[in-house]
Every structure is written in C-alpha cells, then in structure tokens.
Design a protein around this motif. Structure first.
Motif, PDB file in Angstrom:
ATOM      1  N   GLU A  44      54.212  13.976  20.327  1.00  0.00           N
ATOM      2  CA  GLU A  44      55.544  14.480  19.712  1.00  0.00           C
ATOM      3  C   GLU A  44      55.608  14.563  18.287  1.00  0.00           C
ATOM      4  O   GLU A  44      56.126  15.711  17.542  1.00  0.00           O
ATOM      5  CB  GLU A  44      56.751  13.220  20.058  1.00  0.00           C
ATOM      6  N   LYS A  45      54.877  13.982  17.325  1.00  0.00           N
ATOM      7  CA  LYS A  45      54.598  13.809  16.236  1.00  0.00           C
ATOM      8  C   LYS A  45      53.355  14.678  15.511  1.00  0.00           C
ATOM      9  O   LYS A  45      53.044  14.703  14.401  1.00  0.00           O
ATOM     10  CB  LYS A  45      54.365  12.272  15.231  1.00  0.00           C
ATOM     11  N   ARG A  46      52.729  15.362  16.651  1.00  0.00           N
ATOM     12  CA  ARG A  46      51.596  16.276  16.204  1.00  0.00           C
ATOM     13  C   ARG A  46      50.428  15.269  15.514  1.00  0.00           C
ATOM     14  O   ARG A  46      50.063  16.000  14.701  1.00  0.00           O
ATOM     15  CB  ARG A  46      51.943  17.338  15.655  1.00  0.00           C
ATOM     16  N   LEU A  47      50.278  14.298  15.925  1.00  0.00           N
ATOM     17  CA  LEU A  47      49.182  13.399  15.469  1.00  0.00           C
ATOM     18  C   LEU A  47      47.934  13.463  15.730  1.00  0.00           C
ATOM     19  O   LEU A  47      47.633  13.803  16.889  1.00  0.00           O
ATOM     20  CB  LEU A  47      49.393  12.007  15.319  1.00  0.00           C
ATOM     21  N   GLU A  48      46.861  13.446  14.988  1.00  0.00           N
ATOM     22  CA  GLU A  48      45.571  13.650  15.250  1.00  0.00           C
ATOM     23  C   GLU A  48      44.869  12.364  15.386  1.00  0.00           C
ATOM     24  O   GLU A  48      44.838  11.756  14.520  1.00  0.00           O
ATOM     25  CB  GLU A  48      44.750  14.730  14.539  1.00  0.00           C
ATOM     26  N   TYR A  49      43.898  12.197  16.750  1.00  0.00           N
ATOM     27  CA  TYR A  49      43.223  11.055  16.781  1.00  0.00           C
ATOM     28  C   TYR A  49      41.813  11.295  16.601  1.00  0.00           C
ATOM     29  O   TYR A  49      41.530  12.353  17.409  1.00  0.00           O
ATOM     30  CB  TYR A  49      43.358  10.305  18.259  1.00  0.00           C
ATOM     31  N   CYS A  50      40.974  10.814  15.774  1.00  0.00           N
ATOM     32  CA  CYS A  50      39.682  11.073  15.629  1.00  0.00           C
ATOM     33  C   CYS A  50      38.819   9.729  15.949  1.00  0.00           C
ATOM     34  O   CYS A  50      38.920   8.761  15.191  1.00  0.00           O
ATOM     35  CB  CYS A  50      39.276  11.436  14.171  1.00  0.00           C
ATOM     36  N   ASN A  51      37.873   9.842  16.795  1.00  0.00           N
ATOM     37  CA  ASN A  51      37.001   8.566  17.198  1.00  0.00           C
ATOM     38  C   ASN A  51      35.634   8.853  16.331  1.00  0.00           C
ATOM     39  O   ASN A  51      34.937   9.662  16.530  1.00  0.00           O
ATOM     40  CB  ASN A  51      36.817   8.549  18.793  1.00  0.00           C
ATOM     41  N   TYR A  52      35.788   7.852  15.291  1.00  0.00           N
ATOM     42  CA  TYR A  52      34.726   8.191  14.362  1.00  0.00           C
ATOM     43  C   TYR A  52      33.347   7.623  15.007  1.00  0.00           C
ATOM     44  O   TYR A  52      32.079   8.144  14.448  1.00  0.00           O
ATOM     45  CB  TYR A  52      34.961   7.296  13.049  1.00  0.00           C
ATOM     46  N   LEU A  53      33.293   7.166  15.723  1.00  0.00           N
ATOM     47  CA  LEU A  53      31.890   6.606  16.599  1.00  0.00           C
ATOM     48  C   LEU A  53      31.322   7.711  17.189  1.00  0.00           C
ATOM     49  O   LEU A  53      30.333   7.876  17.648  1.00  0.00           O
ATOM     50  CB  LEU A  53      32.223   5.527  17.834  1.00  0.00           C
ATOM     51  N   ARG A  54      32.268   8.975  17.773  1.00  0.00           N
ATOM     52  CA  ARG A  54      31.386   9.840  18.271  1.00  0.00           C
ATOM     53  C   ARG A  54      31.091  11.006  17.231  1.00  0.00           C
ATOM     54  O   ARG A  54      30.412  12.087  17.660  1.00  0.00           O
ATOM     55  CB  ARG A  54      32.341  10.605  19.142  1.00  0.00           C
ATOM     56  N   GLN A  55      30.766  10.562  16.039  1.00  0.00           N
ATOM     57  CA  GLN A  55      30.481  11.664  14.986  1.00  0.00           C
ATOM     58  C   GLN A  55      28.968  11.616  14.768  1.00  0.00           C
ATOM     59  O   GLN A  55      28.264  10.598  15.021  1.00  0.00           O
ATOM     60  CB  GLN A  55      31.049  11.124  13.483  1.00  0.00           C
ATOM     61  N   GLU A  56      28.365  12.859  14.946  1.00  0.00           N
ATOM     62  CA  GLU A  56      26.916  12.831  15.107  1.00  0.00           C
ATOM     63  C   GLU A  56      26.109  12.183  13.677  1.00  0.00           C
ATOM     64  O   GLU A  56      24.870  11.573  14.010  1.00  0.00           O
ATOM     65  CB  GLU A  56      26.315  14.290  15.007  1.00  0.00           C
ATOM     66  N   THR A  57      26.686  12.352  12.651  1.00  0.00           N
ATOM     67  CA  THR A  57      26.090  11.584  11.317  1.00  0.00           C
ATOM     68  C   THR A  57      26.137  10.192  11.738  1.00  0.00           C
ATOM     69  O   THR A  57      25.137   9.421  11.254  1.00  0.00           O
ATOM     70  CB  THR A  57      27.042  12.207  10.060  1.00  0.00           C
ATOM     71  N   ILE A 209      27.628   2.350   7.222  1.00  0.00           N
ATOM     72  CA  ILE A 209      27.827   3.513   7.754  1.00  0.00           C
ATOM     73  C   ILE A 209      29.046   4.065   8.395  1.00  0.00           C
ATOM     74  O   ILE A 209      29.285   5.158   8.262  1.00  0.00           O
ATOM     75  CB  ILE A 209      26.719   3.422   9.066  1.00  0.00           C
ATOM     76  N   ILE A 210      29.812   3.079   8.878  1.00  0.00           N
ATOM     77  CA  ILE A 210      31.102   3.240   9.362  1.00  0.00           C
ATOM     78  C   ILE A 210      32.114   3.928   8.075  1.00  0.00           C
ATOM     79  O   ILE A 210      32.704   4.957   8.273  1.00  0.00           O
ATOM     80  CB  ILE A 210      31.803   2.092  10.289  1.00  0.00           C
ATOM     81  N   ALA A 211      32.161   3.331   6.957  1.00  0.00           N
ATOM     82  CA  ALA A 211      32.719   3.664   5.918  1.00  0.00           C
ATOM     83  C   ALA A 211      32.488   4.871   5.431  1.00  0.00           C
ATOM     84  O   ALA A 211      33.344   5.677   4.901  1.00  0.00           O
ATOM     85  CB  ALA A 211      32.675   2.543   4.483  1.00  0.00           C
ATOM     86  N   ALA A 212      31.143   5.115   5.513  1.00  0.00           N
ATOM     87  CA  ALA A 212      30.655   6.560   4.770  1.00  0.00           C
ATOM     88  C   ALA A 212      31.208   7.494   5.816  1.00  0.00           C
ATOM     89  O   ALA A 212      31.397   8.719   5.271  1.00  0.00           O
ATOM     90  CB  ALA A 212      29.198   6.466   4.771  1.00  0.00           C
ATOM     91  N   THR A 213      31.173   7.307   6.985  1.00  0.00           N
ATOM     92  CA  THR A 213      31.622   8.440   8.309  1.00  0.00           C
ATOM     93  C   THR A 213      33.184   8.752   7.913  1.00  0.00           C
ATOM     94  O   THR A 213      33.469   9.849   7.947  1.00  0.00           O
ATOM     95  CB  THR A 213      31.092   7.644   9.341  1.00  0.00           C
ATOM     96  N   ILE A 214      33.799   7.566   7.925  1.00  0.00           N
ATOM     97  CA  ILE A 214      35.399   7.670   7.709  1.00  0.00           C
ATOM     98  C   ILE A 214      35.494   8.677   6.380  1.00  0.00           C
ATOM     99  O   ILE A 214      36.399   9.492   6.351  1.00  0.00           O
ATOM    100  CB  ILE A 214      35.961   6.409   7.868  1.00  0.00           C
ATOM    101  N   CYS A 215      34.859   8.363   5.418  1.00  0.00           N
ATOM    102  CA  CYS A 215      35.282   8.824   3.948  1.00  0.00           C
ATOM    103  C   CYS A 215      34.850  10.339   4.297  1.00  0.00           C
ATOM    104  O   CYS A 215      35.375  11.392   3.680  1.00  0.00           O
ATOM    105  CB  CYS A 215      34.210   8.417   2.943  1.00  0.00           C
ATOM    106  N   HIS A 216      33.753  10.847   5.072  1.00  0.00           N
ATOM    107  CA  HIS A 216      33.358  12.178   5.186  1.00  0.00           C
ATOM    108  C   HIS A 216      34.354  12.877   6.063  1.00  0.00           C
ATOM    109  O   HIS A 216      34.491  14.055   5.662  1.00  0.00           O
ATOM    110  CB  HIS A 216      31.869  12.071   5.872  1.00  0.00           C
TER     111      HIS A 216
END
Length: 225
Positions: A44-57, A209-216
């Motif tokens: 309803e609010k058009r929110l985007e969910y991103c699973n950072y654990l699936r990022q290739e980096t 690593i997680i923090a750097a991925t989220i920042c990216h």
C-alpha cells in the motif's frame, strides 16, 4: 529509510512491523538481513524491501572469513598439519577460490572438483589439481579433508561410504547443504555443517562487511550523498 536488524524475532516477542512501516513515507526503503513476510502495508505504501545478505559484494567479502573459519576447523579437528594434507574442494565459486588459495599457500595438496571446464583451468593456474565433479566423487578415499561449497546434494549415502573413517568433511554450503547428514551420522563419518561462519569466527569483520554493504546500497539509490 528503515534498517530492519531483527532477522528472527523470538516467538514470545511481537515485533511491531506494521507500526514501523506505517510511520515511513511512501516509496521508502527497508533494509533487512533475511526474508520478510509480504505485508499489505508494504504494498500500500509502495515500500521497497532489500535483503542485503543477497548482495554479491557481501557474498564475495564473506568468503574470506568463511575460508578462515574452515581452516580453523581443519586445525582443530584433524591430527595432522594442513601442510602435506590432501584436501578436496567441491565447487570453485567465491568460497572455493579463496579456500583453494589459502590452503595451497599453507602447503596442502589441493584438488578442486568443478563441473565447468573453465573453473578447472583456473584452479590449475592457481597451483591446484583439478577434476570433474564425477571423477572426484568416485575417489574420495584419497583425501584427508573434504570441503563442500555447493548447495546441492553431492555427498549422499553411497558417496559417503567411500570417505575414510579418519577423514574430515566440512560442509560450507548454505541450506539445504550438500551432505546427507543423517547418513553421515549413521555411517560414523566426521562431518561438520559450518553455517554462518563469518559471524561466528570474525564478528567484527562480519559486521563491518554488512555495514559497508548497507552504505553501498544507500549510496547507489542516492539516499545519502
């Protein structure tokens, strides 16, 4: 932007997803470390969910602490040095490449089993022996340590029967893993399913690593400049 840190909240805790999401602006971004149930409010609010654990980096960076954790297990659970040990690595992806390089540098006789010929060529150029997967699985008795990195069932009961009793098998694959663990236990094989090694052996590095991925991710979307 909302950063969802709780991956698996205790059953006794009612985590107020709806309250948090309702306070977000339409089109906002939610960053989480796992799959989240589809909620009507997100749509309803058009929110985007991103699973950072699936990022290739993140997966590439995590290969280093994963490999180091595997080395630690080998040293703790075997009665010989890594130098001179005969080691088989099943799969030559991100983790397989780092493992092969580190084990080779420590003096192990490393064999890489890979389905693709290009991977086998790269492994040989890195100083390892290389075999096709079928050939390697047919001769497991030749190895002191077997490391699986492929998330498909490769080591079933029939294959496990050929593993020496004094050999160590470490499964580094994500669920469902690559080993028939029930069969391994019944056969008395020494098998370890080493899940989530980065957070266990190097929590500070894993967090960085997680923090750097989220920042990216945030920078890519232009949320923070």
């Amino acid at each position: 932007l909302f950063f969802l840190m709780i991956r698996r909240p205790p059953r006794s805790t009612l985590f107020p997803y709806t309250t948090l999401f309702r306070s977000m602006r339409a089109g906002g971004l939610i960053l989480g470390g796992g799959a989240i149930p589809p909620l009507r409010l997100i749509q309803e609010k058009r929110l985007e969910y991103c699973n950072y654990l699936r990022q290739e980096t993140l997966s590439i960076a995590n290969a280093v602490p994963t490999a180091e954790g595997a080395l630690q297990m080998i040293m703790e659970k075997t009665v010989q040095t890594i130098a001179g040990s005969r080691v088989l690595i099943l799969g030559y992806g991100r983790i397989g490449k780092v493992l092969a390089a580190q084990l080779h540098a420590l003096g192990a006789a490393v064999t890489v089993a890979a389905r693709r010929e290009t991977d086998r060529v790269w492994a040989e150029l890195a100083g390892c022996s290389a075999k096709c997967m079928q050939s390697a699985l047919a001769n497991l008795s030749a190895y002191d340590v077997i490391l699986n990195t492929a998330p498909v069932l490769l080591l079933d009961r029939e294959v496990l029967q050929t593993v020496r009793e004094d050999a160590l098998v470490i499964d580094l694959a994500s669920r469902p893993g690559g080993v028939d663990f029930a069969a391994a236990e019944a056969l008395g094989k020494q098998v370890v399913w080493a899940l989530s090694l980065p957070g266990k052996v190097a929590p500070k590095t894993a967090g960085s690593i997680i923090a750097a991925t989220i920042c990216h991710i945030i920078e890519e979307r232009g949320i923070v400049t």
